[in-house]
Design an enzyme around this catalytic site. Sequence first.
Site, mmCIF file in Angstrom:
data_model
loop_
_atom_site.group_PDB
_atom_site.id
_atom_site.type_symbol
_atom_site.label_atom_id
_atom_site.label_comp_id
_atom_site.label_asym_id
_atom_site.label_seq_id
_atom_site.Cartn_x
_atom_site.Cartn_y
_atom_site.Cartn_z
ATOM 1 N N CYS A 1 -4.942 9.873 -6.758
ATOM 2 C CA CYS A 1 -4.945 11.335 -6.669
ATOM 3 C C CYS A 1 -3.775 11.833 -5.816
ATOM 4 O O CYS A 1 -3.264 11.097 -4.979
ATOM 5 C CB CYS A 1 -6.237 11.807 -6.042
ATOM 6 N N ARG B 1 2.011 8.390 -9.301
ATOM 7 C CA ARG B 1 0.869 7.728 -8.660
ATOM 8 C C ARG B 1 -0.212 7.352 -9.668
ATOM 9 O O ARG B 1 -1.075 6.551 -9.379
ATOM 10 C CB ARG B 1 0.298 8.641 -7.582
ATOM 11 N N TRP C 1 -7.265 10.953 -10.279
ATOM 12 C CA TRP C 1 -7.475 9.648 -10.923
ATOM 13 C C TRP C 1 -8.971 9.401 -10.803
ATOM 14 O O TRP C 1 -9.509 9.260 -9.694
ATOM 15 C CB TRP C 1 -6.668 8.582 -10.193
ATOM 16 N N ASN D 1 -8.582 14.001 -1.781
ATOM 17 C CA ASN D 1 -8.263 12.596 -2.091
ATOM 18 C C ASN D 1 -9.214 11.735 -1.282
ATOM 19 O O ASN D 1 -9.498 12.055 -0.125
ATOM 20 C CB ASN D 1 -6.839 12.242 -1.649
ATOM 21 N N GLY D 2 -9.676 10.640 -1.853
ATOM 22 C CA GLY D 2 -10.574 9.746 -1.125
ATOM 23 C C GLY D 2 -11.947 9.715 -1.778
ATOM 24 O O GLY D 2 -12.112 10.171 -2.914
ATOM 25 N N GLU E 1 2.419 -13.327 -11.883
ATOM 26 C CA GLU E 1 3.063 -12.011 -11.861
ATOM 27 C C GLU E 1 3.514 -11.615 -13.265
ATOM 28 O O GLU E 1 3.373 -10.455 -13.673
ATOM 29 C CB GLU E 1 4.241 -12.037 -10.865
ATOM 30 N N LYS F 1 2.257 -8.285 -15.157
ATOM 31 C CA LYS F 1 3.193 -7.254 -15.640
ATOM 32 C C LYS F 1 2.961 -6.981 -17.122
ATOM 33 O O LYS F 1 2.907 -5.836 -17.550
ATOM 34 C CB LYS F 1 4.663 -7.688 -15.463
ATOM 35 N N GLU G 1 -0.303 -5.091 -17.621
ATOM 36 C CA GLU G 1 -0.282 -3.729 -17.086
ATOM 37 C C GLU G 1 0.390 -2.734 -18.011
ATOM 38 O O GLU G 1 -0.095 -1.630 -18.186
ATOM 39 C CB GLU G 1 0.511 -3.696 -15.763
ATOM 40 N N HIS H 1 -7.487 -28.534 -19.247
ATOM 41 C CA HIS H 1 -8.864 -28.523 -18.742
ATOM 42 C C HIS H 1 -9.655 -27.334 -19.275
ATOM 43 O O HIS H 1 -10.691 -26.984 -18.711
ATOM 44 C CB HIS H 1 -8.861 -28.521 -17.207
ATOM 45 N N LYS I 1 -0.518 4.114 -8.708
ATOM 46 C CA LYS I 1 0.513 3.474 -7.883
ATOM 47 C C LYS I 1 -0.052 3.003 -6.551
ATOM 48 O O LYS I 1 0.319 1.955 -6.048
ATOM 49 C CB LYS I 1 1.675 4.451 -7.659
HETATM 50 C C1 AGP Z 1 1.700 -3.822 -9.493
HETATM 51 O O1 AGP Z 1 2.439 -3.798 -10.668
HETATM 52 C C2 AGP Z 1 0.432 -3.121 -9.581
HETATM 53 N N1 AGP Z 1 0.567 -1.778 -9.962
HETATM 54 C C3 AGP Z 1 -0.625 -3.415 -8.540
HETATM 55 O O2 AGP Z 1 -1.115 -4.684 -8.798
HETATM 56 C C4 AGP Z 1 -0.208 -3.341 -7.053
HETATM 57 O O3 AGP Z 1 0.662 -4.376 -6.755
HETATM 58 C C5 AGP Z 1 -1.475 -3.419 -6.174
HETATM 59 O O4 AGP Z 1 -2.303 -2.339 -6.454
HETATM 60 C C6 AGP Z 1 -1.145 -3.479 -4.703
HETATM 61 O O5 AGP Z 1 -0.422 -2.369 -4.309
HETATM 62 P P1 AGP Z 1 0.279 -2.293 -2.902
HETATM 63 O O6 AGP Z 1 1.348 -3.322 -2.865
HETATM 64 O O7 AGP Z 1 0.809 -0.902 -2.828
HETATM 65 O O8 AGP Z 1 -0.765 -2.569 -1.862
#
Ligand code: AGP
Length: 608
Positions: free
Chosen positions: A2, A27, A77, A103-104, A484, A488, A491, A507, A603
């Site tokens: 948010c 975000r 969000w 927010n929160g 990673e 990616k 995502e 396995h 974000k």
């Molecule tokens: C990364 O591509 C992601 N959007 C997500 O996994 C992110 O790395 C995770 O939410 C942690 O975020 P931060 O590094 O801001 O704590």
Amino acid sequence: MCGIVGYIGNNAVADKLMDGLKNLEYRGYDSAGIALNDNQKIEVFKAQGKLANLKAVLLQNNISQNPSHIGIGHIRWATHGAPTVENAHPHISNDGNLVLVHNGIIENYKELREKLEQQGVHFYSQTDTEVAVHLFAEEYKKFGSLEAAVRSGLACLKGAFAFCIMHHNEQDKMIAVRKNAPLIIGCNQNENYIASDITALLGKVKKVIYLDDNEMAVVKKDSVIVKDIFGNIVLKKSEEINMKADLIDKQGYEHFMLKEIAEQPIIIRKILQKHVQNNKIILNEDKLNIDWKKVKDITFVACGTSLHAAMVAQKVWENWLNIPVRVEAASEFIYQKNLLNENSLVIGISQSGETADTITALKQAQNLNTQILVVTNRLDSTIVRYAQSVIGLDAGVEISVAATKSYLAQLITFYWVGLYVAQEQNLLSQDEIVSLLESFEKIPEQIEEILSHKSQIEEIAKQIKNYPSAIFISRAFNLPTAYEGALKLKEISYINANAYPAGELKHGPIALLDENMPVIALLEQDETYAKLISNCEEAKARHAFLIGIGGEKLSNIFDAFIKTPKTLSCFSPLLMCVPVQLLAYYTAKALNREIDQPRNLAKSVTVE
Ligand code: AGP
């Protein structure tokens, strides 16, 4: 997640709010709204989906003609309740006089809602936020002052919040309050802003005031007064913003993600220039207030991509520092017994510095008396409050939800910090350090070389896009890169991608292999190479579409191969991560996905 923007001043408020919200779009959000406190009544406009939908609503209502000088805006969000218009913020009281954005998460919202409903309050949404607006409105009936009503209502709220609140009877002010969720005030002559993230204010104000937890600001056109929750004035200094507005410009790139991938060599060069001089690692302006002599074990806590950076650091540091290093997903750390004490070092990694799980993990580490180091890209973020020592990533603002340049900056940071500690504690000889630095300093140009072959990676991505799933495999230093790469790809392309230690394939996951499963193998020419090639053979024997990423193509079993320059094994995650970023990017592009703002993602994930 948010985002909040509030404005009071002489200018067209709707434009100011929409402008600020636009800068917060990165975000991640699924609905948006604004409220204007004009002369007749408070007006609220909301829309499901992106800001363009809200803009259409504003146009239909001729909002550019609106004479308001004070208003609040929000992007939501969804957490409690679907992303609908009813659940979108701002939320307004039953009498239409009090309105707020939040927010929160309000944790005790169910009890409060029940209580308020018994008092005859009507609820129209499924959100936790709505209890706050009705609670403050009930308090307003008692106190007849917005400030007093908010102060009194806050005592009943549990959880995390950043609020921006207005009342129709008090059109000269907005109230900003924060507890465990960031909120800042942007100050100009004859106008002031409230925002949840400094990016909302870039190019609009030069100075900001950072609110601390349990502080409340009364923000008028020409004054900002900050108080604690008891009403005592707190003297706050405003700080210059040192970020440039053009940081949130694509600068000719089709997506922020591609721009941020391309920026990586420049960022690394900058970090190396700052920390490597005359064959030595230096701190420069950074401070490492850690008593290393005391440290008997190290635990990294992080989430998502930052967690993968921690996994690389674990492998490298255990080699260089000869100390047990543990990596824990912050969301797991907080619900398990952690055998840590004053001889432990806990390192919290967070690009955004606002990730709730990581922050909670650090709060718990504080209670265990550990030393705490924080590594973040945002020195203005909440997480730094829990650190005894902080290292900034120097990656610049990262707009794309999918982390790329911040990941590489995290890796580089762990390499230089690891080398620095090894140098200062005499854990590596000077000769070893010099030879490591020789390879380390070549990394930026080697990444440039990989980037110069991006069209080849794009062609391979055009094939990956046709598959519903993909598997990444690797061993040793690049296993985290495989995780990673899979993250990616998932995502931003929404292709189901998983990563396994290559030796684990046989396995279980091997059952998934056939001609419909691409296998992407990250190959390092070290002692793991022969075994990795055997694992690739196993995949090929099951007709998988086999992609290799690594040094020389020493085997002909690959359907496609992406060559990476030669470096020491320990540094190869710095190179290998670039092709996997590009593979994900171009696959998502080929599928026409919303690359910078993938569905359901945010974000900074400010809820646990
Ligand atoms: C990364 O591509 C992601 N959007 C997500 O996994 C992110 O790395 C995770 O939410 C942690 O975020 P931060 O590094 O801001 O704590």
